[in-house]
Design an enzyme around this catalytic site. Structure first.
Site, PDB file in Angstrom:
ATOM      1  N   ASP A  13      42.711  41.956  44.730  1.00  0.00           N
ATOM      2  CA  ASP A  13      41.393  41.597  44.198  1.00  0.00           C
ATOM      3  C   ASP A  13      41.424  40.371  43.298  1.00  0.00           C
ATOM      4  OD1 ASP A  13      40.492  43.907  45.511  1.00  0.00           O
ATOM      5  OD2 ASP A  13      41.001  45.134  43.779  1.00  0.00           O
ATOM      6  N   LYS A  16      41.006  36.328  46.741  1.00  0.00           N
ATOM      7  CA  LYS A  16      41.537  35.695  47.963  1.00  0.00           C
ATOM      8  C   LYS A  16      40.400  35.276  48.894  1.00  0.00           C
ATOM      9  CE  LYS A  16      43.947  39.439  48.648  1.00  0.00           C
ATOM     10  NZ  LYS A  16      43.794  40.143  47.354  1.00  0.00           N
ATOM     11  N   GLY A  42      39.168  44.373  50.587  1.00  0.00           N
ATOM     12  CA  GLY A  42      37.764  44.074  50.312  1.00  0.00           C
ATOM     13  C   GLY A  42      37.699  42.690  49.710  1.00  0.00           C
ATOM     14  N   HIS A  43      37.222  41.727  50.491  1.00  0.00           N
ATOM     15  CA  HIS A  43      37.199  40.330  50.032  1.00  0.00           C
ATOM     16  C   HIS A  43      35.753  39.874  49.874  1.00  0.00           C
ATOM     17  CE1 HIS A  43      41.461  39.558  51.866  1.00  0.00           C
ATOM     18  NE2 HIS A  43      41.422  40.571  51.031  1.00  0.00           N
ATOM     19  N   GLN A 225      45.682  42.621  50.240  1.00  0.00           N
ATOM     20  CA  GLN A 225      46.527  43.296  49.242  1.00  0.00           C
ATOM     21  C   GLN A 225      47.267  42.222  48.426  1.00  0.00           C
ATOM     22  OE1 GLN A 225      46.519  44.780  52.700  1.00  0.00           O
ATOM     23  NE2 GLN A 225      44.776  45.688  51.725  1.00  0.00           N
ATOM     24  N   ARG A 304      35.858  52.074  43.280  1.00  0.00           N
ATOM     25  CA  ARG A 304      36.585  52.582  42.115  1.00  0.00           C
ATOM     26  C   ARG A 304      36.652  51.527  41.014  1.00  0.00           C
ATOM     27  NH1 ARG A 304      42.182  54.565  44.615  1.00  0.00           N
ATOM     28  NH2 ARG A 304      41.835  52.706  45.859  1.00  0.00           N
ATOM     29  N   LYS A 332      38.635  33.438  37.866  1.00  0.00           N
ATOM     30  CA  LYS A 332      37.968  34.233  36.832  1.00  0.00           C
ATOM     31  C   LYS A 332      38.264  33.776  35.402  1.00  0.00           C
ATOM     32  CE  LYS A 332      36.417  38.239  38.687  1.00  0.00           C
ATOM     33  NZ  LYS A 332      36.348  39.641  39.068  1.00  0.00           N
TER      34      LYS A 332
HETATM   35  P1  GDP Z   1      40.050  39.681  46.953  1.00  0.00           P
HETATM   36  O1  GDP Z   1      40.256  41.062  47.432  1.00  0.00           O
HETATM   37  O2  GDP Z   1      41.303  39.041  46.453  1.00  0.00           O
HETATM   38  O3  GDP Z   1      39.330  38.793  47.935  1.00  0.00           O
HETATM   39  O4  GDP Z   1      39.084  39.797  45.679  1.00  0.00           O
HETATM   40  P2  GDP Z   1      37.771  40.741  45.548  1.00  0.00           P
HETATM   41  O5  GDP Z   1      36.672  40.130  46.311  1.00  0.00           O
HETATM   42  O6  GDP Z   1      38.125  42.152  45.792  1.00  0.00           O
HETATM   43  O7  GDP Z   1      37.522  40.646  43.979  1.00  0.00           O
HETATM   44  C1  GDP Z   1      37.321  39.431  43.341  1.00  0.00           C
HETATM   45  C2  GDP Z   1      35.941  39.447  42.648  1.00  0.00           C
HETATM   46  O8  GDP Z   1      35.858  38.366  41.745  1.00  0.00           O
HETATM   47  C3  GDP Z   1      34.779  39.242  43.617  1.00  0.00           C
HETATM   48  O9  GDP Z   1      33.673  39.960  43.137  1.00  0.00           O
HETATM   49  C4  GDP Z   1      34.519  37.738  43.542  1.00  0.00           C
HETATM   50  O10 GDP Z   1      33.175  37.392  43.852  1.00  0.00           O
HETATM   51  C5  GDP Z   1      34.816  37.479  42.088  1.00  0.00           C
HETATM   52  N1  GDP Z   1      35.344  36.137  41.795  1.00  0.00           N
HETATM   53  C6  GDP Z   1      36.230  35.387  42.485  1.00  0.00           C
HETATM   54  N2  GDP Z   1      36.541  34.258  41.807  1.00  0.00           N
HETATM   55  C7  GDP Z   1      35.829  34.312  40.650  1.00  0.00           C
HETATM   56  C8  GDP Z   1      35.750  33.466  39.504  1.00  0.00           C
HETATM   57  O11 GDP Z   1      36.398  32.428  39.412  1.00  0.00           O
HETATM   58  N3  GDP Z   1      34.931  33.887  38.491  1.00  0.00           N
HETATM   59  C9  GDP Z   1      34.200  35.044  38.539  1.00  0.00           C
HETATM   60  N4  GDP Z   1      33.447  35.377  37.499  1.00  0.00           N
HETATM   61  N5  GDP Z   1      34.270  35.866  39.610  1.00  0.00           N
HETATM   62  C10 GDP Z   1      35.075  35.503  40.636  1.00  0.00           C
HETATM   63  P1  IMO Z   2      42.475  43.374  48.595  1.00  0.00           P
HETATM   64  O1  IMO Z   2      42.845  42.687  49.889  1.00  0.00           O
HETATM   65  C1  IMO Z   2      43.499  46.292  45.513  1.00  0.00           C
HETATM   66  C2  IMO Z   2      45.911  49.732  46.775  1.00  0.00           C
HETATM   67  C3  IMO Z   2      45.217  51.092  46.698  1.00  0.00           C
HETATM   68  C4  IMO Z   2      46.410  51.991  46.392  1.00  0.00           C
HETATM   69  C5  IMO Z   2      47.535  51.346  47.209  1.00  0.00           C
HETATM   70  C6  IMO Z   2      47.794  52.037  48.542  1.00  0.00           C
HETATM   71  O2  IMO Z   2      41.004  43.548  48.420  1.00  0.00           O
HETATM   72  O3  IMO Z   2      43.134  42.731  47.430  1.00  0.00           O
HETATM   73  P2  IMO Z   2      46.469  52.043  50.851  1.00  0.00           P
HETATM   74  O4  IMO Z   2      45.104  52.538  51.197  1.00  0.00           O
HETATM   75  O5  IMO Z   2      46.667  50.596  51.154  1.00  0.00           O
HETATM   76  O6  IMO Z   2      47.571  52.894  51.418  1.00  0.00           O
HETATM   77  O7  IMO Z   2      46.588  52.219  49.245  1.00  0.00           O
HETATM   78  O8  IMO Z   2      47.138  49.997  47.437  1.00  0.00           O
HETATM   79  N1  IMO Z   2      45.193  48.712  47.549  1.00  0.00           N
HETATM   80  C7  IMO Z   2      44.495  47.693  47.005  1.00  0.00           C
HETATM   81  N2  IMO Z   2      44.223  47.403  45.719  1.00  0.00           N
HETATM   82  N3  IMO Z   2      43.074  45.465  46.487  1.00  0.00           N
HETATM   83  C8  IMO Z   2      43.351  45.732  47.783  1.00  0.00           C
HETATM   84  O9  IMO Z   2      43.047  44.872  48.786  1.00  0.00           O
HETATM   85  C9  IMO Z   2      44.071  46.911  48.093  1.00  0.00           C
HETATM   86  N4  IMO Z   2      44.504  47.469  49.244  1.00  0.00           N
HETATM   87  C10 IMO Z   2      45.215  48.557  48.897  1.00  0.00           C
HETATM   88  O10 IMO Z   2      44.251  51.118  45.682  1.00  0.00           O
HETATM   89  O11 IMO Z   2      46.758  51.867  45.033  1.00  0.00           O
HETATM   90 MG    MG Z   3      39.574  42.988  47.113  1.00  0.00          MG
END
Ligand code: GDP
Ligand code: IMO
Ligand code: MG
Length: 428
Positions: A13, A16, A42-43, A225, A304, A332
């Site tokens: 998270d 990416k 979840g991106h 991940q 979560r 961020k």
């Molecule tokens: P990923 O799984 O690595 O793609 O990241 P996620 O999408 O799960 O979580 C990143 C969160 O941070 C998302 O809600 C993005 O919209 C947000 N985000 C990404 N870059 C920035 C940033 O530079 N500033 C802020 N405030 N939010 C950001």
């Molecule tokens: P992105 O791509 C954050 C974590 C789960 C758990 C562990 C194992 O959005 O960064 P799994 O279902 O993969 O067997 O769970 O890995 N986990 C993540 N945490 N971002 C993710 O993906 C994750 N994908 C798996 O929360 O701790």
């Molecule tokens: Mg994510």
């Protein structure tokens, strides 16, 4: 710049999706490829204020003109694939072309069942998985009882493979877990229902990508991940069941390491983690609550709340080393706008000793206490800054300090979720 890897440098998270989207819109990217994991990811991408989330699909699906690829290292739930595609189509997205590897492994409904049952039986030792069947699908792959995408196109073979996969599983479910057995015919029928829609997407993605690289096309490998969730190099057993590190891109896509030009580690200006496992800089005070609130730290896939803590340079250096990072993308930074003083973990104290690098054993990592250095905050809104020079001096200082201690240069900085809320520190 033919082959670029974007991967998570912490526990996921990091942003990416945003980094991928940014690269896909500033350079001409021909292919965006997922090489590991499944719909546990979840991106989030925010385009013109509109929010999109991708899970199994690479976020490049939103980039017109780019071909999206789900490569062999990914575990594919056909149900999740089509429901994600339909969700995007319903929102009027012109979904780009999609290719799926014939060798990718299938997540069937029984994998999610087993994931959830196993977690329940682990009790206090739960991993906190996403419950999507990721671990059981990779376990089947390694046990050589997995079902691959190509198997769906031959009913007889599919039946045999599902039967073999459920043989031992059903003994476990009925005799150990006290559950009903899963019926082979029901699973086969469900999987066959996806065949017609899937068939035109399926190809030899390794050949496709190697040819594209031969032709000088630009290929972006979108990590899911993260390094600390890697099954080999993460905080085992509190990890996912795949290899999200740079090395996993080669096995997960069928390309050689010599083809990769840039490896970008996406890293937050602080740290978060979802699920169980050690986390040295985790905060249990008001700062943690504020990071969670301001950063909107709630999981995109499972809803979560994410655990929050300060930036950990030991992890950054480790990620840089394990992945051979050429650069970081720091996201961020804007979330830290209101702090007067910002702690950064520069080393650990383990059993009374200062340790600069990731400890060798998990036991030591569990005992690691962060040693902090403190940086002056900037206490102003930076979300409108578009160049490094526009950042307040203290914010510039924070970025420079992180760069010095993190093991690779910081190529870009995110100052908000929007695609445009980005500034480039060093030209790549
Ligand atoms: P990923 O799984 O690595 O793609 O990241 P996620 O999408 O799960 O979580 C990143 C969160 O941070 C998302 O809600 C993005 O919209 C947000 N985000 C990404 N870059 C920035 C940033 O530079 N500033 C802020 N405030 N939010 C950001
Ligand atoms: P992105 O791509 C954050 C974590 C789960 C758990 C562990 C194992 O959005 O960064 P799994 O279902 O993969 O067997 O769970 O890995 N986990 C993540 N945490 N971002 C993710 O993906 C994750 N994908 C798996 O929360 O701790
Ligand atoms: Mg994510």
């Amino acid at each position: 710049m033919p082959a670029i890897v974007v991967l998570g440098a912490q526990w996921g998270d990091e942003g990416k999706g945003k980094a991928t989207d940014l690269l896909a819109t500033t350079d001409t990217i021909d292919f965006v490829v997922r090489t590991s994991g499944g719909h546990n990811a979840g991106h989030t991408i925010v385009v013109n204020g509109e929010k999109f989330a991708t899970h199994l699909l690479p976020s490049g699906i939103l980039t017109p003109g780019a071909t999206s690829v789900i490569a062999n290292g990914v575990v594919v739930s056909p149900e999740a694939l089509f429901s994600e595609l339909d969700g995007l189509i319903a929102r009027g997205v012109d979904v780009a072309e999609l290719k799926v590897s014939a060798n990718a492994h299938i997540i069937a409904s029984y994998h999610a069942t087993i994931d959830k049952v196993t977690e329940r039986f682990l009790g206090k030792n739960q991993i906190g998985t996403t419950g999507r069947g990721i671990g059981p699908a990779y376990a089947d792959k390694i046990n050589r009882v997995g079902v691959r995408v190509a198997d769906l196109f031959d009913e007889k073979i599919l039946h045999e493979k599902v039967e073999a996969a459920l043989d031992v599983r059903n003994h476990l479910l009925t005799k150990i877990y006290n559950r009903r057995a899963i019926e082979v015919d029901v699973v086969v029928e469900e999987l066959l229902s996806y065949v017609d829609r899937l068939r035109p997407m399926v190809c030899d993605t390794s050949l496709l990508l190697n040819r594209a690289l031969d032709d000088g096309k630009t290929v972006l490998f979108e990590g899911a991940q993260a390094t600390m969730l890697d099954v080999d190099h993460g905080t085992y057993p509190f990890v996912t069941s795949s290899s999200p590190i740079a090395g996993g891109v080669c096995t997960g896509a069928g390309i050689g390491p010599t083809r990769i030009d840039r490896v970008i580690g996406v890293i937050k200006a602080y740290t978060t983690r979802v699920g169980a496992g050690p986390f040295p800089t985790e905060l249990f005070d008001n700062d943690g609550i504020e990071l969670q609130r301001i950063g909107g730290e709630v999981g995109v896939s499972t809803g979560r709340t994410r655990r929050c803590g300060w930036y950990d340079a030991v992890i950054a250096r480790y990620s840089s080393r394990v992945n051979g990072l050429t650069e970081f993308f720091l996201t961020k930074l804007d979330v830290l706008d209101s702090w007067e003083r910002i702690p950064v973990c520069v080393a650990y104290e383990i059993d009374g000793e200062r340790v600069e690098e990731m400890p060798m054993t998990q036991t030591e990592f569990h005992h690691a206490k962060p040693i902090y250095e403190y940086f002056d905050g900037w206490q102003e809104d930076i979300s409108g800054c578009r160049t490094f020079e526009e950042l307040p001096k203290n914010a510039q200082g924070y970025v420079k300090a992180l760069e010095e201690i993190s093991g690779a240069m910081i190529w870009g900085v995110g100052v908000g979720p929007g695609r445009e809320q980005t500034l480039v520190v060093h030209d790549a």
